[in-house]
Scaffold this motif. Sequence first.
Motif, PDB file in Angstrom:
ATOM      1  N   ASN A 144       0.851  -1.183   0.000  1.00  0.00           N
ATOM      2  CA  ASN A 144       0.000   0.000   0.000  1.00  0.00           C
ATOM      3  C   ASN A 144       0.886   1.232   0.000  1.00  0.00           C
ATOM      4  OD1 ASN A 144       0.857   0.142   2.674  1.00  0.00           O
ATOM      5  ND2 ASN A 144      -1.183   0.083   3.563  1.00  0.00           N
ATOM      6  N   SER A 145       0.294   2.391  -0.100  1.00  0.00           N
ATOM      7  CA  SER A 145       1.071   3.629  -0.192  1.00  0.00           C
ATOM      8  C   SER A 145       0.195   4.784   0.279  1.00  0.00           C
ATOM      9  CB  SER A 145       1.553   3.855  -1.628  1.00  0.00           C
ATOM     10  OG  SER A 145       0.468   3.870  -2.548  1.00  0.00           O
ATOM     11  N   SER A 146       0.775   5.969   0.284  1.00  0.00           N
ATOM     12  CA  SER A 146       0.033   7.135   0.761  1.00  0.00           C
ATOM     13  C   SER A 146      -1.149   7.430  -0.153  1.00  0.00           C
ATOM     14  CB  SER A 146       0.959   8.348   0.842  1.00  0.00           C
ATOM     15  OG  SER A 146       1.549   8.616  -0.420  1.00  0.00           O
ATOM     16  N   PRO A 147      -2.191   8.073   0.349  1.00  0.00           N
ATOM     17  CA  PRO A 147      -3.408   8.302  -0.433  1.00  0.00           C
ATOM     18  C   PRO A 147      -3.129   8.966  -1.778  1.00  0.00           C
ATOM     19  CG  PRO A 147      -3.805   8.832   1.857  1.00  0.00           C
ATOM     20  CD  PRO A 147      -2.335   8.563   1.736  1.00  0.00           C
ATOM     21  N   ALA A 148      -3.672   8.386  -2.821  1.00  0.00           N
ATOM     22  CA  ALA A 148      -3.461   8.908  -4.174  1.00  0.00           C
ATOM     23  C   ALA A 148      -4.739   8.909  -4.994  1.00  0.00           C
ATOM     24  CB  ALA A 148      -2.388   8.089  -4.895  1.00  0.00           C
ATOM     25  N   ILE A 149      -5.637   7.940  -4.763  1.00  0.00           N
ATOM     26  CA  ILE A 149      -6.850   7.862  -5.570  1.00  0.00           C
ATOM     27  C   ILE A 149      -8.075   7.762  -4.655  1.00  0.00           C
ATOM     28  CG2 ILE A 149      -5.656   6.749  -7.490  1.00  0.00           C
ATOM     29  CD1 ILE A 149      -6.880   4.110  -6.652  1.00  0.00           C
ATOM     30  N   PRO A 150      -9.206   8.235  -5.135  1.00  0.00           N
ATOM     31  CA  PRO A 150     -10.428   8.081  -4.349  1.00  0.00           C
ATOM     32  C   PRO A 150     -11.047   6.713  -4.601  1.00  0.00           C
ATOM     33  CG  PRO A 150     -10.892   9.322  -6.342  1.00  0.00           C
ATOM     34  CD  PRO A 150      -9.422   9.017  -6.369  1.00  0.00           C
ATOM     35  N   PRO A 151     -11.842   6.201  -3.689  1.00  0.00           N
ATOM     36  CA  PRO A 151     -12.646   5.033  -4.040  1.00  0.00           C
ATOM     37  C   PRO A 151     -13.619   5.465  -5.140  1.00  0.00           C
ATOM     38  CG  PRO A 151     -13.403   5.983  -1.984  1.00  0.00           C
ATOM     39  CD  PRO A 151     -12.144   6.713  -2.343  1.00  0.00           C
ATOM     40  N   TRP A 152     -14.052   4.541  -5.956  1.00  0.00           N
ATOM     41  CA  TRP A 152     -14.893   4.925  -7.094  1.00  0.00           C
ATOM     42  C   TRP A 152     -16.148   5.638  -6.598  1.00  0.00           C
ATOM     43  CZ3 TRP A 152     -13.824   6.089 -11.654  1.00  0.00           C
ATOM     44  CH2 TRP A 152     -14.818   6.206 -12.635  1.00  0.00           C
ATOM     45  N   GLY A 153     -16.355   6.829  -7.118  1.00  0.00           N
ATOM     46  CA  GLY A 153     -17.477   7.663  -6.698  1.00  0.00           C
ATOM     47  C   GLY A 153     -17.059   8.758  -5.737  1.00  0.00           C
ATOM     48  N   GLY A 154     -15.846   8.657  -5.173  1.00  0.00           N
ATOM     49  CA  GLY A 154     -15.344   9.686  -4.268  1.00  0.00           C
ATOM     50  C   GLY A 154     -14.531  10.736  -5.012  1.00  0.00           C
ATOM     51  N   ARG A 155     -14.079  11.758  -4.288  1.00  0.00           N
ATOM     52  CA  ARG A 155     -13.284  12.823  -4.914  1.00  0.00           C
ATOM     53  C   ARG A 155     -12.026  13.143  -4.124  1.00  0.00           C
ATOM     54  NH1 ARG A 155     -16.091  18.658  -4.303  1.00  0.00           N
ATOM     55  NH2 ARG A 155     -13.904  19.276  -4.367  1.00  0.00           N
ATOM     56  N   THR A 156     -11.853  12.506  -2.966  1.00  0.00           N
ATOM     57  CA  THR A 156     -10.659  12.783  -2.170  1.00  0.00           C
ATOM     58  C   THR A 156      -9.742  11.559  -2.147  1.00  0.00           C
ATOM     59  OG1 THR A 156     -11.808  12.083  -0.152  1.00  0.00           O
ATOM     60  CG2 THR A 156     -11.854  14.423  -0.686  1.00  0.00           C
ATOM     61  N   ALA A 157      -8.446  11.815  -2.078  1.00  0.00           N
ATOM     62  CA  ALA A 157      -7.461  10.735  -2.033  1.00  0.00           C
ATOM     63  C   ALA A 157      -7.662   9.910  -0.774  1.00  0.00           C
ATOM     64  CB  ALA A 157      -6.053  11.315  -2.075  1.00  0.00           C
ATOM     65  N   TYR A 158      -7.732   8.617  -0.933  1.00  0.00           N
ATOM     66  CA  TYR A 158      -7.973   7.712   0.191  1.00  0.00           C
ATOM     67  C   TYR A 158      -7.140   6.434   0.044  1.00  0.00           C
ATOM     68  CZ  TYR A 158     -10.568   4.422   3.180  1.00  0.00           C
ATOM     69  OH  TYR A 158     -10.928   3.481   4.111  1.00  0.00           O
ATOM     70  N   GLU A 240      -4.876  -2.807  -0.607  1.00  0.00           N
ATOM     71  CA  GLU A 240      -4.900  -2.149   0.699  1.00  0.00           C
ATOM     72  C   GLU A 240      -5.225  -3.146   1.809  1.00  0.00           C
ATOM     73  OE1 GLU A 240      -4.271   1.292   2.900  1.00  0.00           O
ATOM     74  OE2 GLU A 240      -4.343   1.275   0.710  1.00  0.00           O
ATOM     75  N   LEU A 241      -6.169  -4.020   1.549  1.00  0.00           N
ATOM     76  CA  LEU A 241      -6.568  -5.006   2.547  1.00  0.00           C
ATOM     77  C   LEU A 241      -5.455  -6.023   2.806  1.00  0.00           C
ATOM     78  CD1 LEU A 241     -10.235  -5.680   1.368  1.00  0.00           C
ATOM     79  CD2 LEU A 241      -9.479  -4.203   3.237  1.00  0.00           C
ATOM     80  N   LEU A 242      -4.801  -6.472   1.736  1.00  0.00           N
ATOM     81  CA  LEU A 242      -3.771  -7.500   1.880  1.00  0.00           C
ATOM     82  C   LEU A 242      -2.472  -6.961   2.471  1.00  0.00           C
ATOM     83  CD1 LEU A 242      -4.223  -9.471  -1.478  1.00  0.00           C
ATOM     84  CD2 LEU A 242      -4.968 -10.151   0.807  1.00  0.00           C
ATOM     85  N   SER A 243      -2.063  -5.776   2.037  1.00  0.00           N
ATOM     86  CA  SER A 243      -0.775  -5.256   2.490  1.00  0.00           C
ATOM     87  C   SER A 243      -0.887  -4.339   3.702  1.00  0.00           C
ATOM     88  CB  SER A 243      -0.067  -4.506   1.354  1.00  0.00           C
ATOM     89  OG  SER A 243      -0.876  -3.475   0.836  1.00  0.00           O
TER      90      SER A 243
END
Length: 351
Positions: A144-158, A240-243
Motif C-alpha cells: 500500500n502507499s500514501s493516499p493517491a486515488i479516491p474510491p470509485w465515486g469519491g473525490r478525495t485521495a484515500y 490495501e486489505l492485503l498489504s
Amino acid sequence: MSDSFTYIEASHLTEVSALLFESEGMNKEDANTIAKDLVAANLRGLDSHGVSRIPMYLQRIRKGVVNPKPEIKVENITNAVSKINGDAGMGFLAGHRAMTEAMDLARESGIGLVGIHNSTHYGMAALYVMEAMKEGFISMAYTNSSPAIPPWGGRTAYLGANPFAAAVPSGNESPYVLDMAMTVIARGKIRLAATNNEPISEGLALNKDGVPTTDANEAFEGVCLPFGEAKGSALAMLVELLSGVLTGANYGGDVKSLYFDHSEPQNAGHLFIAIRPDLFVSKSEFETRMDEFVKRTKSLPRAKGFDEILIPGEPEERKVQERLRTGIPISENVVADLRQEIKECGIHASI
C-alpha cells in the motif's frame, strides 16, 4: 531525447547515489542496495522511481521519519509464513529481506508468505519479483502507499496507488514480469512531469477541487484516477486489505505522504509471496510449458498497428539493454537536484 537530458552511465550513477545515502548515516551495504535499486528503475525506463527520488528520500532521513540503520526483525508464524518489522527503515531493505525469507520458506514448504509492517516506500515493485524470478520462483508483491486515488465515486485521495507486481520464470523464452499501479498512471510519473514542468494527458488526474486537469503540479496536489474506473478502484482496495489491514501496517488513508508529511514514519505495509514452480509438475516440465505458452502467445495474429506481441516485462528489458549502451537520460532538473544534494552532503563526486 532532447538536449535537456544528460546521459550518465549506470555504474557511475549508482556510485554517486550510494555516496549520498552513506552521507546520511547508512552503512555501505545498505546504501549500495538502495542505489542499485533506484538505478535499476531508471534502466527499465521507470524514471519516476529512480534517482529523481533521492532528494525526497534524503529529506525524510534528515527529518527523522526514516531510520537510516534499521534493525529488521523476522518472526516466524508457521512453516510457510513469517512477519517482518521494518523498523521504519527504507522499504527497499525490508522488501529484499522479506523476499529472501519468502523464498527460504518456499524451498521447504512449497510456498512462502511474508507480511511486512512498519516499513516505508519500497521503490519499483518489480525489484522484488525479479529477485525471486532469478532464483527460479514464481512470486507476487503487494504494497500500500500514501493516499493517491479516491474510491470509485469519491473525490478525495484515500487509497494508495497500491502497485502489484508478479513474475513467472521461463526456460529459454522471455519470463513474465508485471509491475503495475492501480492508477491510470503512476503518481511518481506525475511528480516527475511536475519537476520537469511538463503537462500530463487528459483523464489521468483531478485537481484538489475534483476538476480534471492536465497541469502536473495541480494533479500532484489532487488525486490520480484509477485505471478501469470502478475495477481499478476495487483492485486498489484489495491491495490495501492485503498489504495494510492484514499485516498490521497503516491502512485506509493513514500511510503518511512521502512528500508532504514528516510528522511520523509511514508504517507502510507489504505482502510477498514466493511459490516453487515444481509443485504440480516437474521444474523442467514447467519451464517447457512456460516456453510453449510464450511462443504461442507471440505467434498469434497481430492487431492493426502492432509489429509484435510482447510478454509483460519485455519492453522494460529492451529498455535496460538500450540504456546500458547509451547511458541513462537524466533530465536537467533532476541533475540540478542531485548536484545540490552532492554539495549539501559534502561528498566528493560529480555528475
